[in-house]
Every structure is written in structure tokens, then in C-alpha cells.
Design an enzyme around this catalytic site. Structure first.
Site, PDB file in Angstrom:
ATOM      1  N   ALA A  95       0.817  -1.217   0.000  1.00  0.00           N
ATOM      2  CA  ALA A  95       0.000   0.000   0.000  1.00  0.00           C
ATOM      3  C   ALA A  95       0.851   1.268   0.000  1.00  0.00           C
ATOM      4  CB  ALA A  95      -0.907  -0.003   1.226  1.00  0.00           C
ATOM      5  N   LYS A  96       2.100   1.151   0.397  1.00  0.00           N
ATOM      6  CA  LYS A  96       3.048   2.276   0.413  1.00  0.00           C
ATOM      7  C   LYS A  96       2.435   3.517   1.061  1.00  0.00           C
ATOM      8  CE  LYS A  96       5.767   0.351  -3.371  1.00  0.00           C
ATOM      9  NZ  LYS A  96       4.973  -0.832  -3.775  1.00  0.00           N
ATOM     10  N   ARG A  97       1.842   3.320   2.247  1.00  0.00           N
ATOM     11  CA  ARG A  97       1.203   4.407   2.959  1.00  0.00           C
ATOM     12  C   ARG A  97       2.199   5.171   3.822  1.00  0.00           C
ATOM     13  NH1 ARG A  97      -2.380   2.594  -0.239  1.00  0.00           N
ATOM     14  NH2 ARG A  97      -4.565   2.465   0.361  1.00  0.00           N
TER      15      ARG A  97
END
Lengths: 275, 275
Positions: A95-97
Site C-alpha cells: 500500500a506504500k502508505r
């Protein structure tokens, strides 16, 4: 899932393969489009055919969000299916949040509580207080972007910061964050020459390695420079496996490709245990 | 929406206020929890009460994802409601996304096509090929994280890279990316002393400025150092407005807080047009 459980699974299955579930409706077999939920139907078939060959599944959230509500529903069904049928498999929300503290907590709740993933990928740009809210979840894993597999990695990640490349600063700095034992790192397979140095900074951490196959990374090179005493590697392949063919036999073709990679991994693991 | 349309709206409404729609079910008035969709009910009331006072709404996706499918549905209903009732309002998906090229394209589709936002916030760590897929959408805006409002901004963003702070490298480098005219930047109001220098690098770009109010930033200081001939500022306030009270009059209280900020902005804009 604890790291030790993951290591046990790797040894049992003789595999450290992660399969990326990046479902693009333009690429899946067209007969699936008649299904009520084509994305989940595709994932279910891939999971049924490959679960004994891999130790992790990694849906990239972009591919689900692009289809709006029905995409998010398919993501939910996919993680629930894996957790019910194969609870021993490590799950990664790619998700690379990352956001300011209280907001990162909401992301952590989304992926660790609501969707019950074992781990989530997180971007480091906003620093300590954007990552620690994820690390606060015990037996959940935060996979921090360090050195990514794309060309743009050279724009900032490899630039020198106080005499050391930014991605190394990220590795060094993150070791001091609260609950840093819950950290893993993304290191692209397209940059194996960096792996030995990375291992001097984080000898014990697990690395999630994308870029083997479609993006050109080499499995043997990655293992030679990146493996540690706990194996410490999850090698991801997405397109090379899930789109191996797009006819009615797609799941069988995917399993064959996964089996090829698993076999290569078994040889490497056997060599290591003898060596 | 074009930048020129945004500038016209700012001049017409005498406001460059952006309201952050960060809905936490633990903080909203408890009588709303009886509604079928409390998140949307809250947003609708806030929007109905404040749309004439602001030029932008910014839902942060974390707060919706934390509630799973029902959260994503509430986000969809919220953006559709704004686009139908108030198409002149600039919409920002505060999502802080970014991934390798083909995956960023999926995120861009999610927010620009499926949800029809005017803009999305994007993290720069993965470089050029992670951002350009967003920039390819004409009349859509990519708001790149430069200098964020949190303490963690000092972990990497302000570190020197080749003799210049990382966030300045991000500003400089991104100017050379394809379709960079579609870029805006996030610059935290808690760091107004940096704004003058930022303006020497990107004199014309719009800045999204969080951190006024709850996080301690000062409106006058931001405007003194950050405003350009096109105004060039969107000042965000989230908690300070939407949680002004949590009784049945919450929307009226929110409007009063928004009105205070809008009035201060009107004074600044009037001074500027006379000055």
C-alpha cells in the site's frame, strides 16, 4: 504472524516466494469477466493453484482501488480467503502508505485490524512519527521502502545525505525507532550490488525483494548477497506468475511458473543448509 | 478543474480555505451514529454548512480505509456529493500514494477517473517514474509532498543532499518532470521560515498548507512568505473546523470556525489587492 513462524514456513515449504496479486482486468483471462467478481475469481484460482509453492501473497492496493468499491470488496474477499484457507501464509498489503501520526494509526487499523493483513508497506519520507504508529502493532510487520526497483530510485534514494546515500540513512535511522523489531524493508532485486552493504546495516531484518523476473533481477545474485541465517528474504514475483498465460489454464500455468521459482529456491536452501 | 478556475474561485469567495474531511467515528456527534451512513451524514452536514466559505475539500483516505468497505463507500458518496452540488469546489484526495510506473497509473485512475477528484497527494520517495503517471492527467493536479508539518519532517526532508536539503531537491528535480505544470506541493504551516526560500524555487506553483490551527501554524506568517501573484495557497484546516463542537449544532459551529478563517483571509486578500 511472528517472524519465527514465517521462517518455519520457509523451511517447511522450501520456498521464500511471495506472489504479487496485482489484478488488471485487461490482462486476466477474458472468460472470467462473466463472473460476478472477476478480480476475486482470478485471485481464488491463483491461490488455489499456488498456495503450496509460496509463503506470502502481496496484493498491491492500487489495482483494487482503481476499480472503486468493487475493487475494495475484492481485496477484502481475497485477504479473508487467504486467512481462512491458508492462515500459515504471510500476507502483505502493498500500500506504500504513510502520514502524520494520528492518520498513520488509521492506516494501520485499516490494514492490520479491518483487513487483517500480517504486514503493510510504508514510505519513509515523512519520518519517524509517520512510521511508529504502524510499528506499535505487535506481531504485525511494517515493510519500509528503502531502495526500490524502479529507475526513479536514483532520483532521491541513492543521493548522498551527510556522506551516505538516503536509503542507507533510512535503514540506519529506522533502527532507532520504537518497536523497530517489527520492521522489514523493500529492496529491489534490480540493485543486487547494493545488497551486501545493506546487510552490514540491517543483518537480521527480512527484505521484501521485488523485481525478480519481469523487471530483470536475478534470483541467485539476490540470495548470494541478501540471504542471512534466518533466510531473511521474501522474493516477489507478480506478472511473471499470475499472467503466465491468459487462457482457461491460467492457474495451472501460474503454478508452473511458481514451481520453477520454488525449485530454484529449494536448490539454494539445500546448498545453504549443507554449506 | 484548471488552476485558473481555482484562482477565480478564490477571488470570488475571498477565501483560500481548504477543509479537511477527516472523519473519526469516535469524534463526531454521537447522535449521527444512528444514521445509516454516519460518515457521509457528517460530511454532508459539514459541506452544506461551509461550502460558501471554502474553495477546497480534502478527505484524507486513511480515515475512510480504516472503516473498510463502508468507509470507501462513504468516500465515494462524499466526492460525488461535492461534485454534484458544488462542482466549482476543488477536491483533494489526501492519499499520499506513489508506486512504480504502471501501479501509479492505477492509483491515478482510482482518484482521477473512478472517484473524480481534481487532485491527489503523492509521496516523492520513489522518484520521477512514480509521479509522472499522475502528471499525465490534464486538468488534474498532483500535490507532491515537499516539507510536511510533522516532527518527522526533520528525519529526512531537511537533511542535506549534495549541499541542499532533500525537500529542496524534490522541488528542483520535480520541475523537470514531464507535465510538471500539473504539480502543486505540500508545505507545512509549522515551518513558515522555510516558505520564502521555497518560493524562490517554485514561484508560481500552488502550495497546499496543512498545520494552521490545531498544529500551531500562523495564517499571516504563511501568507506573508508564501503568497504569490496568483495567491498560490490553499490553507487546510481539519480538526479545528469539523470538530469545533460535537453536539447537534456541530455544523453551525464548524461554519463559524470556517467563517473566522475566511474573514482573516478576506482581510489579507483585500490588503494584497490594494498593496
Amino acid at each position: 504472524m511472528t517472524t519465527q513462524q514465517l521462517v518455519s514456513e520457509i523451511k517447511k515449504k522450501k520456498s521464500f516466494l511471495c506472489i504479487g496479486l496485482d489484478v488488471d482486468l485487461n490482462k486476466i483471462p477474458q472468460h472470467l469477466l462473466k463472473e460476478e467478481d472477476p478480480i476475486f475469481a482470478f485471485n481464488k484460482a491463483i491461490i488455489d493453484a499456488t498456495h503450496h509453492l509460496c509463503v506470502a501473497y502481496k496484493p498491491n492496493t492500487a489495482f483494487y482501488e482503481a476499480y472503486g468499491l468493487k475493487g475494495w470488496r475484492a481485496l477484502e474477499k481475497t485477504i479473508n480467503y487467504i486467512n481462512e484457507k491458508h492462515p500459515e501464509i504471510f500476507t502483505i498489503a502493498d500500500a506504500k502508505r504513510g502520514d502524520i501520526g494520528n492518520t498513520s494509526t488509521m492506516y494501520a487499523k485499516a490494514f492490520f485490524d479491518d483487513l487483517a493483513f500480517d504486514s503493510v508497506t510504508v514510505a519513509p519520507y515523512m519520518g519517524k512519527d509517520s512510521v511508529e504508529p504502524f510499528l506499535a502493532f505487535e506481531n504485525k510487520h511494517t515493510i519500509l521502502l528503502a531502495l526500490t526497483s524502479n529507475q526513479g530510485a536514483f532520483d532521491f534514494q541513492t543521493k548522498e545525505v551527510d556522506g551516505k546515500e538516503l536509503y542507507k540513512q533510512v535503514l540506519e535511522t529506522s533502527k532507532n525507532w520504537t518497536n523497530s523489531h517489527n520492521l522489514m524493508y523493500v529492496v529491489g532485486a534490480t540493485k543486487t550490488e547494493f545488497l551486501s552493504e545493506i546487510r552490514t546495516i540491517i543483518p537480521k531484518s527480512f527484505l521484501l525483494v521485488p523485481g525478480v523476473g519481469a523487471q530483470g533481477g536475478n534470483l541467485e545474485d539476490v540470495c548470494e548477497h541478501g540471504m542471512n541465517e534466518n533466510i531473511g528474504l521474501l522474493i516477489n514475483s507478480s506478472r511473471g506468475i499470475i499472467y503466465a498465460s491468459n487462457d482457461t489454464n491460467f492457474a495451472k500455468s501460474a503454478a508452473e511458473k511458481a514451481k520453477e521459482l520454488q525449485k530454484s529456491m529449494e536448490i539454494i536452501l539445500n546448498k545453504k543448509s549443507q554449506g
